[in-house]
Design a protein around this motif. Structure first.
Motif, mmCIF file in Angstrom:
data_model
loop_
_atom_site.group_PDB
_atom_site.id
_atom_site.type_symbol
_atom_site.label_atom_id
_atom_site.label_comp_id
_atom_site.label_asym_id
_atom_site.label_seq_id
_atom_site.Cartn_x
_atom_site.Cartn_y
_atom_site.Cartn_z
ATOM 1 N N ALA A 236 0.831 -1.207 0.000
ATOM 2 C CA ALA A 236 0.000 0.000 0.000
ATOM 3 C C ALA A 236 0.865 1.256 0.000
ATOM 4 O O ALA A 236 0.566 2.233 -0.710
ATOM 5 C CB ALA A 236 -0.931 -0.004 1.213
ATOM 6 N N TYR A 237 1.939 1.242 0.793
ATOM 7 C CA TYR A 237 2.846 2.390 0.796
ATOM 8 C C TYR A 237 3.463 2.596 -0.581
ATOM 9 O O TYR A 237 3.627 3.740 -1.041
ATOM 10 C CB TYR A 237 3.958 2.189 1.825
ATOM 11 C CG TYR A 237 3.525 2.230 3.277
ATOM 12 C CD1 TYR A 237 2.406 2.942 3.678
ATOM 13 C CD2 TYR A 237 4.256 1.556 4.252
ATOM 14 C CE1 TYR A 237 2.019 2.979 5.006
ATOM 15 C CE2 TYR A 237 3.887 1.590 5.591
ATOM 16 C CZ TYR A 237 2.765 2.305 5.957
ATOM 17 O OH TYR A 237 2.394 2.343 7.283
ATOM 18 N N GLN A 238 3.825 1.515 -1.251
ATOM 19 C CA GLN A 238 4.415 1.619 -2.587
ATOM 20 C C GLN A 238 3.424 2.205 -3.591
ATOM 21 O O GLN A 238 3.792 3.017 -4.441
ATOM 22 C CB GLN A 238 4.869 0.240 -3.070
ATOM 23 C CG GLN A 238 6.019 -0.361 -2.285
ATOM 24 C CD GLN A 238 6.249 -1.831 -2.629
ATOM 25 O OE1 GLN A 238 5.523 -2.422 -3.427
ATOM 26 N NE2 GLN A 238 7.266 -2.426 -2.028
ATOM 27 N N LEU A 239 2.169 1.785 -3.490
ATOM 28 C CA LEU A 239 1.167 2.186 -4.474
ATOM 29 C C LEU A 239 0.548 3.549 -4.175
ATOM 30 O O LEU A 239 0.279 4.328 -5.102
ATOM 31 C CB LEU A 239 0.058 1.135 -4.536
ATOM 32 C CG LEU A 239 0.435 -0.228 -5.119
ATOM 33 C CD1 LEU A 239 -0.660 -1.246 -4.837
ATOM 34 C CD2 LEU A 239 0.682 -0.110 -6.619
ATOM 35 N N HIS A 240 0.287 3.832 -2.904
ATOM 36 C CA HIS A 240 -0.494 5.012 -2.547
ATOM 37 C C HIS A 240 0.250 6.007 -1.656
ATOM 38 O O HIS A 240 -0.317 7.029 -1.268
ATOM 39 C CB HIS A 240 -1.795 4.584 -1.860
ATOM 40 C CG HIS A 240 -2.653 3.700 -2.716
ATOM 41 N ND1 HIS A 240 -3.195 4.113 -3.912
ATOM 42 C CD2 HIS A 240 -3.038 2.406 -2.561
ATOM 43 C CE1 HIS A 240 -3.897 3.133 -4.452
ATOM 44 N NE2 HIS A 240 -3.806 2.079 -3.659
ATOM 45 N N GLY A 241 1.502 5.687 -1.345
ATOM 46 C CA GLY A 241 2.297 6.624 -0.565
ATOM 47 C C GLY A 241 2.274 6.333 0.923
ATOM 48 O O GLY A 241 1.413 5.616 1.435
ATOM 49 N N GLN A 272 11.269 2.652 5.066
ATOM 50 C CA GLN A 272 11.746 1.905 3.907
ATOM 51 C C GLN A 272 11.073 2.386 2.630
ATOM 52 O O GLN A 272 11.726 2.580 1.598
ATOM 53 C CB GLN A 272 11.476 0.408 4.094
ATOM 54 C CG GLN A 272 12.334 -0.276 5.138
ATOM 55 C CD GLN A 272 11.906 -1.722 5.342
ATOM 56 O OE1 GLN A 272 11.472 -2.397 4.414
ATOM 57 N NE2 GLN A 272 12.011 -2.192 6.576
ATOM 58 N N ALA A 273 9.762 2.571 2.686
ATOM 59 C CA ALA A 273 9.022 3.023 1.510
ATOM 60 C C ALA A 273 9.439 4.429 1.109
ATOM 61 O O ALA A 273 9.612 4.724 -0.085
ATOM 62 C CB ALA A 273 7.518 2.973 1.788
ATOM 63 N N ALA A 274 9.625 5.304 2.086
ATOM 64 C CA ALA A 274 10.053 6.678 1.789
ATOM 65 C C ALA A 274 11.451 6.690 1.167
ATOM 66 O O ALA A 274 11.707 7.434 0.211
ATOM 67 C CB ALA A 274 10.027 7.516 3.063
ATOM 68 N N ALA A 278 12.501 7.949 -2.605
ATOM 69 C CA ALA A 278 13.529 8.960 -2.793
ATOM 70 C C ALA A 278 14.593 8.474 -3.779
ATOM 71 O O ALA A 278 15.049 9.225 -4.645
ATOM 72 C CB ALA A 278 14.175 9.313 -1.442
ATOM 73 N N ARG A 279 14.982 7.196 -3.668
ATOM 74 C CA ARG A 279 15.962 6.638 -4.596
ATOM 75 C C ARG A 279 15.420 6.601 -6.038
ATOM 76 O O ARG A 279 16.144 6.874 -6.992
ATOM 77 C CB ARG A 279 16.373 5.234 -4.149
ATOM 78 C CG ARG A 279 17.352 5.215 -2.980
ATOM 79 C CD ARG A 279 17.970 3.853 -2.791
ATOM 80 N NE ARG A 279 16.985 2.868 -2.354
ATOM 81 C CZ ARG A 279 16.715 2.608 -1.073
ATOM 82 N NH1 ARG A 279 17.359 3.262 -0.107
ATOM 83 N NH2 ARG A 279 15.830 1.690 -0.748
ATOM 84 N N GLN A 280 14.156 6.286 -6.174
ATOM 85 C CA GLN A 280 13.553 6.224 -7.502
ATOM 86 C C GLN A 280 13.527 7.611 -8.155
ATOM 87 O O GLN A 280 13.753 7.750 -9.356
ATOM 88 C CB GLN A 280 12.130 5.655 -7.405
ATOM 89 C CG GLN A 280 12.105 4.169 -7.091
ATOM 90 C CD GLN A 280 10.704 3.675 -6.754
ATOM 91 O OE1 GLN A 280 9.715 4.418 -6.890
ATOM 92 N NE2 GLN A 280 10.603 2.437 -6.288
#
Length: 284
Positions: A236-241, A272-274, A278-280
């Motif tokens: 969910a964090y990956q998809l919706h922040g 981790q998601a943040a 940021a890396r992306q």
């Protein structure tokens, strides 16, 4: 009615069983609390003073139990006005409710599934707009667990998305409920999650459940969060922040130190998601 997020981090559902522990604790690793306003509105005296002591020190959200937004009964306007006063008194940052109903010519004492129909979409959306106009703030609706779909004409996903659109309201994305429903009704949890409107997601709920059978999960909020739900939260964090995330634990409540451990895991996944996002951005 999209508004900036007034909360952040990892929060905890506040139950009276842990009220004194929380008041006595010097550990500040709870970013916000969430309460059902119905559990606090009727009370004065020491309980009200203890509650106000916390709302003066911490950020709070409210997650209601009895608005009954999908009910065929008239909206309880006096109750909505009581909520507005309560929110102002305690500086409540967010108000969410269940996309369900709990009354029909009297209280039903359970959260009942709204029929997935166009008529129900219009009915719910109109009631949400009334509530938002009175409160002068967004109403955030939670996707709920359900065990039957009477009169179904749309998918659960279509119903949720259409209510959010027509009501112009926000979504409390309950990750556990998606997982529970995906097992009970045989759908792809990741595909469901991907299809939800990111711009409507206000915050997340995460909890545990009871496995009654291989294809029957009961949404209890009375157990530790299982690995599949943790994995879905990360997705969910990956998809919706990364957004505020509330850990619900309604019974079999462990020591406060154990609850802090679960909140720390939420924060770790958020970080981790943040970091990944940021890396992306740097790689583009």
């Amino acid at each position: 009615m999209i508004a900036p997020l007034p909360l952040s981090g990892a929060g905890l559902g506040l139950r009276r069983e842990i009220l004194q522990q929380v008041l006595a604790s010097t550990n500040q690793n709870i970013d916000f609390f969430e309460v059902a306003p119905e559990n606090w509105l009727p009370y004065g005296g020491k309980l009200a003073r203890d509650f106000q002591a916390l709302t003066e020190r911490h950020a709070f959200a409210c997650h209601g139990l009895s608005l009954s937004i999908g009910s065929p009964d008239p909206l309880d306007i006096d109750f909505v006005k009581q909520l507005k006063s309560f929110f102002k008194t305690h500086n409540i940052r967010l108000y969410s409710e269940h996309l369900s109903y709990c009354s029909a010519d009297g209280h039903l004492y359970d959260l009942m599934p709204i029929p997935f129909t166009e008529e129900a979409v219009r009915h719910v959306a109109a009631r949400v707009r009334v509530v938002q106009d009175i409160l002068e703030q967004p109403l955030i609706l939670e996707n709920v667990s359900y065990y039957a779909a009477p009169g179904q004409q749309m998918t659960e996903l279509e119903f949720i998305c259409e209510v959010l659109k027509q009501a112009d309201c926000q979504l409390l994305l309950d990750v556990n409920n998606i997982y529970v429903n995906s097992v009970n009704h045989g759908y792809d949890a990741d595909a469901f999650l991907r299809a939800l409107p990111t711009e409507r997601v206000a915050y997340y709920h995460v909890a545990g459940h009871y496995q009654q059978d291989a294809d029957l999960l009961i949404d209890t909020h009375g157990a530790d969060i299982p690995d599949p739900v943790w994995q879905l939260l990360q997705r969910a964090y990956q998809l919706h922040g990364v957004k505020p995330t509330l850990y619900e634990r309604d019974f079999n409540i462990p020591a406060l130190s154990s609850l802090h451990h679960e909140l720390a895991r939420i924060r770790s996944l958020q970080q981790q998601a943040a970091d990944n996002m940021a890396r992306q951005k740097l790689a583009v």
